[in-house]
Design a protein around this motif. Structure first.
Motif, PDB file in Angstrom:
ATOM      1  N   ASP A  73       0.821  -1.224   0.000  1.00 22.35           N
ATOM      2  CA  ASP A  73       0.000   0.000   0.000  1.00 22.35           C
ATOM      3  C   ASP A  73       0.849   1.266   0.000  1.00 22.35           C
ATOM      4  N   ARG A  74       2.128   1.132  -0.350  1.00 25.66           N
ATOM      5  CA  ARG A  74       3.004   2.301  -0.215  1.00 25.66           C
ATOM      6  C   ARG A  74       2.682   3.428  -1.199  1.00 25.66           C
ATOM      7  N   PHE A  75       1.892   3.129  -2.226  1.00 26.44           N
ATOM      8  CA  PHE A  75       1.506   4.170  -3.184  1.00 26.44           C
ATOM      9  C   PHE A  75       0.221   4.887  -2.768  1.00 26.44           C
ATOM     10  N   ASP A  76      -0.465   4.350  -1.759  1.00 25.66           N
ATOM     11  CA  ASP A  76      -1.740   4.956  -1.370  1.00 25.66           C
ATOM     12  C   ASP A  76      -1.512   6.219  -0.547  1.00 25.66           C
ATOM     13  N   GLY A  77      -2.327   7.222  -0.807  1.00 25.62           N
ATOM     14  CA  GLY A  77      -2.270   8.453  -0.024  1.00 25.62           C
ATOM     15  C   GLY A  77      -1.005   9.267  -0.227  1.00 25.62           C
ATOM     16  N   LEU A  78      -0.306   9.032  -1.317  1.00 25.12           N
ATOM     17  CA  LEU A  78       0.914   9.809  -1.593  1.00 25.12           C
ATOM     18  C   LEU A  78       0.541  11.259  -1.884  1.00 25.12           C
ATOM     19  N   ARG A  79       1.257  12.186  -1.257  1.00 25.78           N
ATOM     20  CA  ARG A  79       1.000  13.600  -1.533  1.00 25.78           C
ATOM     21  C   ARG A  79       2.247  14.291  -2.068  1.00 25.78           C
ATOM     22  N   ASN A  80       3.341  14.110  -1.350  1.00 23.49           N
ATOM     23  CA  ASN A  80       4.573  14.791  -1.739  1.00 23.49           C
ATOM     24  C   ASN A  80       5.666  13.772  -1.997  1.00 23.49           C
ATOM     25  N   ILE A  81       6.215  13.836  -3.209  1.00 24.18           N
ATOM     26  CA  ILE A  81       7.270  12.886  -3.539  1.00 24.18           C
ATOM     27  C   ILE A  81       8.519  13.612  -4.022  1.00 24.18           C
ATOM     28  N   GLY A  82       9.617  12.914  -3.997  1.00 22.42           N
ATOM     29  CA  GLY A  82      10.872  13.459  -4.521  1.00 22.42           C
ATOM     30  C   GLY A  82      11.450  12.485  -5.531  1.00 22.42           C
ATOM     31  N   VAL A  83      12.015  13.013  -6.599  1.00 22.11           N
ATOM     32  CA  VAL A  83      12.596  12.164  -7.640  1.00 22.11           C
ATOM     33  C   VAL A  83      14.064  12.521  -7.801  1.00 22.11           C
ATOM     34  N   ASP A  84      14.887  11.524  -7.915  1.00 21.24           N
ATOM     35  CA  ASP A  84      16.300  11.788  -8.153  1.00 21.24           C
ATOM     36  C   ASP A  84      16.888  10.619  -8.915  1.00 21.24           C
ATOM     37  N   VAL A 131       6.144  17.651  -6.276  1.00 22.50           N
ATOM     38  CA  VAL A 131       7.207  16.740  -6.694  1.00 22.50           C
ATOM     39  C   VAL A 131       8.523  17.518  -6.645  1.00 22.50           C
ATOM     40  N   THR A 132       9.432  17.120  -5.752  1.00 27.98           N
ATOM     41  CA  THR A 132      10.721  17.811  -5.693  1.00 27.98           C
ATOM     42  C   THR A 132      11.714  17.112  -6.613  1.00 27.98           C
ATOM     43  N   MET A 133      12.608  17.889  -7.181  1.00 23.04           N
ATOM     44  CA  MET A 133      13.616  17.319  -8.092  1.00 23.04           C
ATOM     45  C   MET A 133      14.697  18.351  -8.368  1.00 23.04           C
ATOM     46  N   ASP A 134      15.787  17.918  -8.980  1.00 21.49           N
ATOM     47  CA  ASP A 134      16.745  18.914  -9.459  1.00 21.49           C
ATOM     48  C   ASP A 134      16.266  19.339 -10.863  1.00 21.49           C
ATOM     49  N   MET A 135      17.051  20.148 -11.546  1.00 21.30           N
ATOM     50  CA  MET A 135      16.528  20.692 -12.796  1.00 21.30           C
ATOM     51  C   MET A 135      16.777  19.766 -13.989  1.00 21.30           C
ATOM     52  N   ALA A 136      16.505  18.488 -13.834  1.00 20.85           N
ATOM     53  CA  ALA A 136      16.743  17.531 -14.914  1.00 20.85           C
ATOM     54  C   ALA A 136      15.559  17.551 -15.878  1.00 20.85           C
ATOM     55  N   ALA A 137      15.852  17.852 -17.139  1.00 18.99           N
ATOM     56  CA  ALA A 137      14.801  18.046 -18.144  1.00 18.99           C
ATOM     57  C   ALA A 137      13.865  16.844 -18.269  1.00 18.99           C
ATOM     58  N   GLY A 138      14.435  15.630 -18.189  1.00 19.75           N
ATOM     59  CA  GLY A 138      13.633  14.419 -18.389  1.00 19.75           C
ATOM     60  C   GLY A 138      12.527  14.279 -17.359  1.00 19.75           C
ATOM     61  N   TYR A 139      12.878  14.506 -16.102  1.00 17.03           N
ATOM     62  CA  TYR A 139      11.887  14.367 -15.028  1.00 17.03           C
ATOM     63  C   TYR A 139      10.850  15.488 -15.091  1.00 17.03           C
ATOM     64  N   ILE A 140      11.293  16.689 -15.472  1.00 18.42           N
ATOM     65  CA  ILE A 140      10.353  17.819 -15.586  1.00 18.42           C
ATOM     66  C   ILE A 140       9.283  17.465 -16.628  1.00 18.42           C
ATOM     67  N   ALA A 193       0.219  18.123 -10.214  1.00 22.94           N
ATOM     68  CA  ALA A 193       1.267  18.234  -9.200  1.00 22.94           C
ATOM     69  C   ALA A 193       2.150  19.438  -9.509  1.00 22.94           C
ATOM     70  N   GLU A 194       2.623  20.074  -8.455  1.00 22.16           N
ATOM     71  CA  GLU A 194       3.495  21.229  -8.644  1.00 22.16           C
ATOM     72  C   GLU A 194       4.942  20.808  -8.449  1.00 22.16           C
ATOM     73  N   ILE A 195       5.770  21.273  -9.377  1.00 20.88           N
ATOM     74  CA  ILE A 195       7.193  20.939  -9.293  1.00 20.88           C
ATOM     75  C   ILE A 195       7.885  21.898  -8.333  1.00 20.88           C
ATOM     76  N   VAL A 196       8.733  21.337  -7.480  1.00 18.09           N
ATOM     77  CA  VAL A 196       9.543  22.161  -6.581  1.00 18.09           C
ATOM     78  C   VAL A 196      11.000  21.839  -6.876  1.00 18.09           C
ATOM     79  N   PHE A 197      11.737  22.837  -7.364  1.00 17.94           N
ATOM     80  CA  PHE A 197      13.156  22.570  -7.586  1.00 17.94           C
ATOM     81  C   PHE A 197      13.885  22.605  -6.265  1.00 17.94           C
ATOM     82  N   ASP A 198      14.742  21.647  -6.120  1.00 15.41           N
ATOM     83  CA  ASP A 198      15.504  21.551  -4.889  1.00 15.41           C
ATOM     84  C   ASP A 198      16.395  22.790  -4.744  1.00 15.41           C
TER      85      ASP A 198
END
Ligand SMILES: [Zn+2]
Length: 404
Positions: free
Chosen positions: A144-155, A207-216, A226-231
């Motif tokens: 159930d780790r995907f349930d209720g997800l609100r804020n995630i980070g990608v790297d 969704v937090t991330m660095d400025m990597a074009a692919g993830y954006i 979802a709103e992107i937040v640059f680290d």
């Protein structure tokens, strides 16, 4: 107390019938399950018996200097759904030659110890540790780790000698790695969104991330709500890199002079946070302030940028960033102008940090941990094994090897 009762307690098989024991390179304990009717090893449902296989052993936790095995002749069942199968035994996972207790202990040790320690202590090879970790993860990873997800980070995370990449997704609220796969960029992150499904994607806030074009690209296309937040630390690094470039240009310009040698030694004083400077570094910075116009202006720009992101009110942060951009563009410092252009382009996603107060710090923390895991898991050579280790060590999997 009867000796078999003591034995059952010592070995930790209180729920089993013990019918005898033997010594052959270690203790061999004959057991059988308490249930009379066999259960299918695949679906765990009761099924009519089919035949009996010869006795076999499962490696169990050792006792003192002795190895311990559990011995049993498993039956085969004729399951209406699965066909003829080996019966389920309560002490081990299907297809494992180790007991649950043994596997639990091995996985627990693998969470913290290095490769050599685990293999020596459990007397198994590293490949076997990998197979055990796989089985434990398959059973323990929270479905159930995907349930209720609100804020995630990608790297992204690179490993191995040949620049191979993993993409790691973390849950900011529950502070754990929830997904990881081989590859980087939008295609890989797209697979995560496939698994997440539309309903859960719609619930994502940041969704937090660095400025990597692919993830954006991937987030904009697949999770438009979802709103992107640059680290902020990645963004600040852009400005720090500009400071360093300017410093190197100054060295080049002053080549051969004492001033060049001095500026060479000013890397840390100009890059470190001011509150971390030693007294000597502060003195150096004072000299830079007096003598080197360009480098000191770059330093001030770096500090002012960091201060702008410290504002708690989005309105004030925006004003500070706008002022900073105007200053940087007029600074006549080429590397700073270039950094300012990037920052201007991504201004909204950078400023969102002030509202969300989320950074990729947690992901970076996992990155450090993951790097430790990689080092410990060296010898696995496959992404699959590495991924299992990452889930084991960063997925908040609670193991308790202590016997009740
Ligand atoms: Zn079955």
């Amino acid at each position: 107390m009867r000796s078999t009762t003591i034995l059952r307690r010592v070995v930790g098989v209180v729920t089993l019938f013990v019918s005898g024991m033997d010594y052959d390179q270690g203790w061999v304990i004959d057991v059988h399950p308490r249930w009379r009717n066999p259960r299918c090893g695949m679906c765990c449902r009761r099924a009519p018996g089919y035949d009996q296989r010869p006795a076999r052993r499962w490696r169990h936790l050792g006792l003192g200097r002795c190895r311990v095995w559990i011995r049993y002749a498993p039956r085969r069942v004729d399951c209406p759904d699965c066909g003829v199968r080996i019966e389920q035994v309560p002490w081990a996972r299907q297809e494992s030659v180790f007991t649950h207790d043994f596997e639990e202990m091995t996985a627990y040790l693998a969470q913290t110890m290095d490769k050599t320690a685990v293999t020596k202590l459990m007397a198994i090879n590293w490949r076997t540790v990998g197979a055990i970790v796989d089985r434990v993860i398959a059973e323990r990873l929270d479905p159930d780790r995907f349930d209720g997800l609100r804020n995630i980070g990608v790297d992204e995370f690179n490993y191995g000698k040949h620049h191979r990449y993993l993409t790691v997704v973390v849950d900011h609220d529950r502070q754990r790695v929830i997904w990881t796969a081989k590859g980087q960029g939008s295609k890989t992150l797209g697979k995560f969104f496939d698994e997440l499904g539309l309903r859960r994607i719609a619930q994502l806030e940041y969704v937090t991330m660095d400025m990597a074009a692919g993830y954006i690209k991937s987030v904009r296309e697949r999770a438009p709500n979802a709103e992107i937040v640059f680290d902020r630390f990645h963004v600040q690094r852009l400005v720090s890199n500009a400071v360093d470039e300017i410093r190197r240009a100054e060295i080049h310009k002053l080549a051969g002079t004492a001033a060049a040698a001095f500026i060479k030694g000013c890397r840390y004083p100009t890059l470190k946070n001011p509150w971390n400077l030693t007294r000597k570094e502060k003195q150096k910075l004072a000299i830079v302030q007096k003598n080197n116009n360009a480098l000191y202006r770059a330093y001030l720009l770096k500090e002012t940028f960091a201060a702008a992101l410290d504002y708690k009110q989005p309105k004030r942060a925006r004003q500070a960033i706008d002022e900073w951009l105007a200053w940087a563009v007029r600074s006549r410092l080429q590397p700073m102008i270039k950094a300012a252009r990037t920052i201007k382009k991504h201004k909204e996603d950078i400023l969102r940090y002030v509202k969300a107060r989320l950074t990729n710090g947690i992901v970076e923390g996992f990155n450090t941990r993951t790097r430790m895991v990689t080092r410990r898991a060296f010898g696995f050579h496959s992404a699959k094994a590495l991924i299992a280790m990452i889930y084991l060590c960063c997925g908040r999997i609670e193991l308790d090897p202590a016997l009740p």
